[in-house]
Design a protein around this motif. Sequence first.
Motif, PDB file in Angstrom:
ATOM      1  N   LEU A  63       0.852  -1.185   0.000  1.00  0.00           N
ATOM      2  CA  LEU A  63       0.000   0.000   0.000  1.00  0.00           C
ATOM      3  C   LEU A  63       0.889   1.236   0.000  1.00  0.00           C
ATOM      4  O   LEU A  63       1.679   1.442   0.910  1.00  0.00           O
ATOM      5  CB  LEU A  63      -0.915   0.018   1.233  1.00  0.00           C
ATOM      6  N   LYS A  64       0.772   2.035  -1.080  1.00  0.00           N
ATOM      7  CA  LYS A  64       1.507   3.303  -1.174  1.00  0.00           C
ATOM      8  C   LYS A  64       0.477   4.406  -1.294  1.00  0.00           C
ATOM      9  O   LYS A  64      -0.229   4.490  -2.306  1.00  0.00           O
ATOM     10  CB  LYS A  64       2.421   3.323  -2.403  1.00  0.00           C
TER      11      LYS A  64
ATOM     12  N   THR B 114      -2.816   5.802  -1.247  1.00  0.00           N
ATOM     13  CA  THR B 114      -4.133   5.162  -1.313  1.00  0.00           C
ATOM     14  C   THR B 114      -4.201   4.139  -2.446  1.00  0.00           C
ATOM     15  O   THR B 114      -5.271   3.671  -2.787  1.00  0.00           O
ATOM     16  CB  THR B 114      -5.235   6.215  -1.507  1.00  0.00           C
ATOM     17  N   THR B 115      -3.040   3.799  -3.025  1.00  0.00           N
ATOM     18  CA  THR B 115      -2.986   2.824  -4.113  1.00  0.00           C
ATOM     19  C   THR B 115      -2.465   1.502  -3.581  1.00  0.00           C
ATOM     20  O   THR B 115      -1.411   1.452  -2.946  1.00  0.00           O
ATOM     21  CB  THR B 115      -2.069   3.330  -5.243  1.00  0.00           C
TER      22      THR B 115
ATOM     23  N   TYR C   9      -0.945  -2.067  -4.464  1.00  0.00           N
ATOM     24  CA  TYR C   9      -0.235  -2.829  -5.494  1.00  0.00           C
ATOM     25  C   TYR C   9      -0.218  -4.288  -5.057  1.00  0.00           C
ATOM     26  O   TYR C   9       0.223  -4.606  -3.946  1.00  0.00           O
ATOM     27  CB  TYR C   9       1.197  -2.336  -5.649  1.00  0.00           C
TER      28      TYR C   9
ATOM     29  N   LYS D  38     -11.915  -4.955 -10.224  1.00  0.00           N
ATOM     30  CA  LYS D  38     -11.138  -4.030  -9.387  1.00  0.00           C
ATOM     31  C   LYS D  38     -12.014  -3.206  -8.450  1.00  0.00           C
ATOM     32  O   LYS D  38     -11.740  -3.108  -7.261  1.00  0.00           O
ATOM     33  CB  LYS D  38     -10.325  -3.065 -10.258  1.00  0.00           C
TER      34      LYS D  38
ATOM     35  N   ILE E 133     -11.917  -3.194  -4.363  1.00  0.00           N
ATOM     36  CA  ILE E 133     -11.635  -1.977  -3.587  1.00  0.00           C
ATOM     37  C   ILE E 133     -12.755  -1.734  -2.582  1.00  0.00           C
ATOM     38  O   ILE E 133     -12.502  -1.444  -1.410  1.00  0.00           O
ATOM     39  CB  ILE E 133     -11.464  -0.766  -4.526  1.00  0.00           C
TER      40      ILE E 133
ATOM     41  N   VAL F  93      -8.203   2.459   0.424  1.00  0.00           N
ATOM     42  CA  VAL F  93      -7.768   2.138  -0.929  1.00  0.00           C
ATOM     43  C   VAL F  93      -8.680   2.841  -1.934  1.00  0.00           C
ATOM     44  O   VAL F  93      -9.903   2.730  -1.856  1.00  0.00           O
ATOM     45  CB  VAL F  93      -7.811   0.608  -1.172  1.00  0.00           C
ATOM     46  N   THR F  94      -8.070   3.591  -2.870  1.00  0.00           N
ATOM     47  CA  THR F  94      -8.852   4.219  -3.933  1.00  0.00           C
ATOM     48  C   THR F  94      -8.491   3.667  -5.310  1.00  0.00           C
ATOM     49  O   THR F  94      -9.251   3.826  -6.253  1.00  0.00           O
ATOM     50  CB  THR F  94      -8.643   5.752  -3.960  1.00  0.00           C
ATOM     51  N   ASP F  95      -7.339   3.014  -5.427  1.00  0.00           N
ATOM     52  CA  ASP F  95      -6.918   2.440  -6.697  1.00  0.00           C
ATOM     53  C   ASP F  95      -6.225   1.110  -6.426  1.00  0.00           C
ATOM     54  O   ASP F  95      -5.593   0.917  -5.386  1.00  0.00           O
ATOM     55  CB  ASP F  95      -5.977   3.395  -7.424  1.00  0.00           C
ATOM     56  N   LEU F  96      -6.342   0.203  -7.388  1.00  0.00           N
ATOM     57  CA  LEU F  96      -5.783  -1.146  -7.262  1.00  0.00           C
ATOM     58  C   LEU F  96      -5.020  -1.465  -8.530  1.00  0.00           C
ATOM     59  O   LEU F  96      -5.575  -1.368  -9.631  1.00  0.00           O
ATOM     60  CB  LEU F  96      -6.901  -2.165  -7.023  1.00  0.00           C
ATOM     61  N   ILE F  97      -3.747  -1.817  -8.393  1.00  0.00           N
ATOM     62  CA  ILE F  97      -2.911  -2.148  -9.538  1.00  0.00           C
ATOM     63  C   ILE F  97      -2.362  -3.551  -9.350  1.00  0.00           C
ATOM     64  O   ILE F  97      -1.738  -3.853  -8.328  1.00  0.00           O
ATOM     65  CB  ILE F  97      -1.772  -1.124  -9.696  1.00  0.00           C
TER      66      ILE F  97
END
Length: 98
Positions: free
Chosen positions: A54-55, A57-58, A60, A76, A80, A92-96
């Motif tokens: 977690l970096k 709010t993303t 990985y 995704k 989230i 979390v706002t984004d998931l990669i």
Amino acid sequence: MAKRFNEESPIGDVLKQFIQENKLQSGIDKIDVRDAWKNLMGNGVNNYTTEILLKGTTLYVALSSAVLREELSYGKEKIIKMINEELRKDVVTDLIFR
């Protein structure tokens, strides 16, 4: 100087203040997100998960299976939402997927 609590302060309040004063919330969020991923995804996905990071709010997530990575990329937004509901706050706002 730190605020002193009287003898009747609940331990939860004391811990919240300690976390806030020492800026530990981001580290706690990283651990909580890792635990939430493991609980929500189950053994099938966890066997192919190599890294959870977690970096900001993303989130990985490194997966060793390209097929699983493609399959999870379709959901995704749902993942989230599930993680944030598990944590009871928007972390979390984004998931990669990697």
